[in-house]
Motif scaffolding. Structure first.
Motif, PDB file in Angstrom:
ATOM      1  N   THR A  40     -24.943 -25.308  40.372  1.00 30.87           N
ATOM      2  CA  THR A  40     -24.161 -24.109  40.074  1.00 30.87           C
ATOM      3  C   THR A  40     -23.348 -23.695  41.295  1.00 30.87           C
ATOM      4  O   THR A  40     -22.167 -23.340  41.173  1.00 30.87           O
ATOM      5  N   ALA A  41     -23.953 -23.774  42.476  1.00 33.36           N
ATOM      6  CA  ALA A  41     -23.226 -23.438  43.708  1.00 33.36           C
ATOM      7  C   ALA A  41     -22.044 -24.387  43.897  1.00 33.36           C
ATOM      8  O   ALA A  41     -20.948 -23.958  44.267  1.00 33.36           O
ATOM      9  N   GLY A  42     -22.253 -25.672  43.644  1.00 31.92           N
ATOM     10  CA  GLY A  42     -21.167 -26.644  43.756  1.00 31.92           C
ATOM     11  C   GLY A  42     -20.058 -26.389  42.751  1.00 31.92           C
ATOM     12  O   GLY A  42     -18.871 -26.512  43.070  1.00 31.92           O
ATOM     13  N   THR A  43     -20.429 -26.007  41.540  1.00 35.87           N
ATOM     14  CA  THR A  43     -19.437 -25.718  40.511  1.00 35.87           C
ATOM     15  C   THR A  43     -18.647 -24.463  40.870  1.00 35.87           C
ATOM     16  O   THR A  43     -17.427 -24.401  40.670  1.00 35.87           O
ATOM     17  N   LEU A  44     -19.325 -23.452  41.418  1.00 37.69           N
ATOM     18  CA  LEU A  44     -18.622 -22.254  41.888  1.00 37.69           C
ATOM     19  C   LEU A  44     -17.653 -22.602  43.021  1.00 37.69           C
ATOM     20  O   LEU A  44     -16.534 -22.095  43.075  1.00 37.69           O
ATOM     21  N   TRP A  45     -18.085 -23.471  43.923  1.00 40.39           N
ATOM     22  CA  TRP A  45     -17.219 -23.919  45.014  1.00 40.39           C
ATOM     23  C   TRP A  45     -15.984 -24.607  44.433  1.00 40.39           C
ATOM     24  O   TRP A  45     -14.864 -24.359  44.875  1.00 40.39           O
ATOM     25  N   ALA A  46     -16.198 -25.461  43.428  1.00 45.36           N
ATOM     26  CA  ALA A  46     -15.081 -26.164  42.784  1.00 45.36           C
ATOM     27  C   ALA A  46     -14.097 -25.174  42.176  1.00 45.36           C
ATOM     28  O   ALA A  46     -12.871 -25.341  42.289  1.00 45.36           O
ATOM     29  N   TRP A  47     -14.615 -24.135  41.533  1.00 49.56           N
ATOM     30  CA  TRP A  47     -13.781 -23.122  40.898  1.00 49.56           C
ATOM     31  C   TRP A  47     -12.931 -22.413  41.947  1.00 49.56           C
ATOM     32  O   TRP A  47     -11.731 -22.224  41.777  1.00 49.56           O
ATOM     33  N   GLY A  48     -13.554 -22.024  43.053  1.00 49.07           N
ATOM     34  CA  GLY A  48     -12.827 -21.354  44.126  1.00 49.07           C
ATOM     35  C   GLY A  48     -11.740 -22.226  44.733  1.00 49.07           C
ATOM     36  O   GLY A  48     -10.607 -21.773  44.957  1.00 49.07           O
ATOM     37  N   VAL A  49     -12.057 -23.484  44.984  1.00 49.81           N
ATOM     38  CA  VAL A  49     -11.068 -24.410  45.550  1.00 49.81           C
ATOM     39  C   VAL A  49      -9.926 -24.629  44.571  1.00 49.81           C
ATOM     40  O   VAL A  49      -8.748 -24.644  44.954  1.00 49.81           O
ATOM     41  N   PHE A  50     -10.255 -24.759  43.301  1.00 52.83           N
ATOM     42  CA  PHE A  50      -9.208 -24.953  42.293  1.00 52.83           C
ATOM     43  C   PHE A  50      -8.315 -23.713  42.207  1.00 52.83           C
ATOM     44  O   PHE A  50      -7.091 -23.830  42.104  1.00 52.83           O
ATOM     45  N   ILE A 120     -19.732 -21.441  32.200  1.00 61.07           N
ATOM     46  CA  ILE A 120     -21.054 -21.317  31.567  1.00 61.07           C
ATOM     47  C   ILE A 120     -21.344 -22.529  30.689  1.00 61.07           C
ATOM     48  O   ILE A 120     -22.443 -23.098  30.739  1.00 61.07           O
ATOM     49  N   LEU A 121     -20.367 -22.943  29.889  1.00 62.91           N
ATOM     50  CA  LEU A 121     -20.557 -24.112  29.033  1.00 62.91           C
ATOM     51  C   LEU A 121     -20.809 -25.371  29.856  1.00 62.91           C
ATOM     52  O   LEU A 121     -21.703 -26.160  29.552  1.00 62.91           O
ATOM     53  N   PHE A 122     -20.008 -25.552  30.896  1.00 66.43           N
ATOM     54  CA  PHE A 122     -20.171 -26.741  31.733  1.00 66.43           C
ATOM     55  C   PHE A 122     -21.557 -26.768  32.366  1.00 66.43           C
ATOM     56  O   PHE A 122     -22.235 -27.797  32.366  1.00 66.43           O
ATOM     57  N   ARG A 123     -21.986 -25.643  32.913  1.00 63.37           N
ATOM     58  CA  ARG A 123     -23.310 -25.602  33.534  1.00 63.37           C
ATOM     59  C   ARG A 123     -24.404 -25.863  32.499  1.00 63.37           C
ATOM     60  O   ARG A 123     -25.389 -26.541  32.786  1.00 63.37           O
ATOM     61  N   PHE A 124     -24.232 -25.321  31.283  1.00 62.18           N
ATOM     62  CA  PHE A 124     -25.200 -25.573  30.211  1.00 62.18           C
ATOM     63  C   PHE A 124     -25.286 -27.072  29.918  1.00 62.18           C
ATOM     64  O   PHE A 124     -26.370 -27.654  29.923  1.00 62.18           O
ATOM     65  N   PHE A 125     -24.129 -27.688  29.649  1.00 61.04           N
ATOM     66  CA  PHE A 125     -24.131 -29.107  29.294  1.00 61.04           C
ATOM     67  C   PHE A 125     -24.633 -29.977  30.443  1.00 61.04           C
ATOM     68  O   PHE A 125     -25.322 -30.970  30.218  1.00 61.04           O
ATOM     69  N   ASP A 126     -24.296 -29.612  31.672  1.00 61.73           N
ATOM     70  CA  ASP A 126     -24.728 -30.418  32.818  1.00 61.73           C
ATOM     71  C   ASP A 126     -26.225 -30.256  33.080  1.00 61.73           C
ATOM     72  O   ASP A 126     -26.905 -31.225  33.399  1.00 61.73           O
ATOM     73  N   ALA A 127     -26.753 -29.068  32.942  1.00 62.69           N
ATOM     74  CA  ALA A 127     -28.173 -28.827  33.233  1.00 62.69           C
ATOM     75  C   ALA A 127     -29.089 -29.296  32.107  1.00 62.69           C
ATOM     76  O   ALA A 127     -30.111 -29.947  32.358  1.00 62.69           O
ATOM     77  N   ILE A 128     -28.733 -28.982  30.868  1.00 63.61           N
ATOM     78  CA  ILE A 128     -29.593 -29.306  29.722  1.00 63.61           C
ATOM     79  C   ILE A 128     -29.424 -30.754  29.273  1.00 63.61           C
ATOM     80  O   ILE A 128     -30.359 -31.374  28.798  1.00 63.61           O
ATOM     81  N   LYS A 129     -28.216 -31.285  29.409  1.00 63.23           N
ATOM     82  CA  LYS A 129     -27.876 -32.657  29.030  1.00 63.23           C
ATOM     83  C   LYS A 129     -28.248 -32.976  27.579  1.00 63.23           C
ATOM     84  O   LYS A 129     -29.004 -33.919  27.303  1.00 63.23           O
ATOM     85  N   GLY A 134     -27.386 -36.627  27.745  1.00 62.87           N
ATOM     86  CA  GLY A 134     -28.728 -37.055  28.142  1.00 62.87           C
ATOM     87  C   GLY A 134     -28.909 -38.554  27.992  1.00 62.87           C
ATOM     88  O   GLY A 134     -29.570 -39.201  28.816  1.00 62.87           O
ATOM     89  N   MET A 135     -28.312 -39.130  26.955  1.00 67.99           N
ATOM     90  CA  MET A 135     -28.399 -40.577  26.765  1.00 67.99           C
ATOM     91  C   MET A 135     -27.727 -41.313  27.927  1.00 67.99           C
ATOM     92  O   MET A 135     -28.265 -42.298  28.439  1.00 67.99           O
TER      93      MET A 135
END
Length: 187
Positions: A40-50, A120-129, A134-135
């Motif tokens: 999540t921290a990395g994704t927030l960093w990506a958002w800020g840089v973008f 939120i969606l990206f973090r959901f899909f990345d964390a829950i897989k 997941g496959m």
């Protein structure tokens, strides 16, 4: 050529991360060192840089940056994972960064609330897989367990890095799919 790998004895430190450019990238310029939810921290960093970068780079520039970052990420994430002696270590967040940049470049320009939903969606899909994500993740984890550890092989390294990167691209795809479906249903 197979070379012996030296693993750090402790968890990665800020000093260790910034010793090489590859580690710095893999750990998202330190964002992956977050003790809580490094992805999540990395994704927030990506958002800020973008957010800052959209004033400098065009969408076409971003697509080139993302493509180059993906290719470099396959090597860097595999290399740092081998250095750590851990497959897909949670602090390696370059995969989240590149995949979320892809989400943002496709949905932009848009309102901040839609960016937040994408996050939120990206973090959901990345964390829950769920499902295919997941496959993909399990397939590459099985492949990695087949590879002998303790020696360096560029081919195995890049393949391992590709496995780290590709499940996040799948999470980005499903994020974009849900956003597109939502926008279609709301019209």
């Amino acid at each position: 050529m197979n070379l012996p790998i030296k693993h750090p004895t402790n968890s990665p430190s800020l000093k260790w991360v910034f010793q090489t450019a590859g580690r710095t990238l893999a750990f998202g310029f330190g964002s992956g060192l977050s003790p809580i939810a490094p992805g999540t921290a990395g994704t927030l960093w990506a958002w800020g840089v973008f957010y800052i970068g959209q004033y400098i780079f065009s969408s076409q520039d971003w697509l080139g940056i993302i493509a180059l970052s993906f290719v470099v990420g396959c090597w860097v994430c595999g290399q740092v994972s081998e250095e750590l002696g851990k497959k897909d270590f949670g602090g390696i967040v370059w995969d989240e960064i590149v995949a979320f940049w892809l989400v943002l470049v496709i949905i932009m320009p848009t309102e901040i609330w839609l960016q937040a939903i994408a996050f939120i969606l990206f973090r959901f899909f990345d964390a829950i897989k769920p499902g295919p994500i997941g496959m993909i993740d399990r397939y590459f984890k099985i492949q990695e367990s087949i590879q002998p550890s303790g020696t360096y092989s560029l081919r195995a390294n890049v393949w391992q890095g590709f496995g780290i990167m590709v499940d996040d691209l799948a999470a980005a795809f499903f994020t974009l799919l849900v956003i597109a479906l939502g926008q279609t249903l709301l019209k």
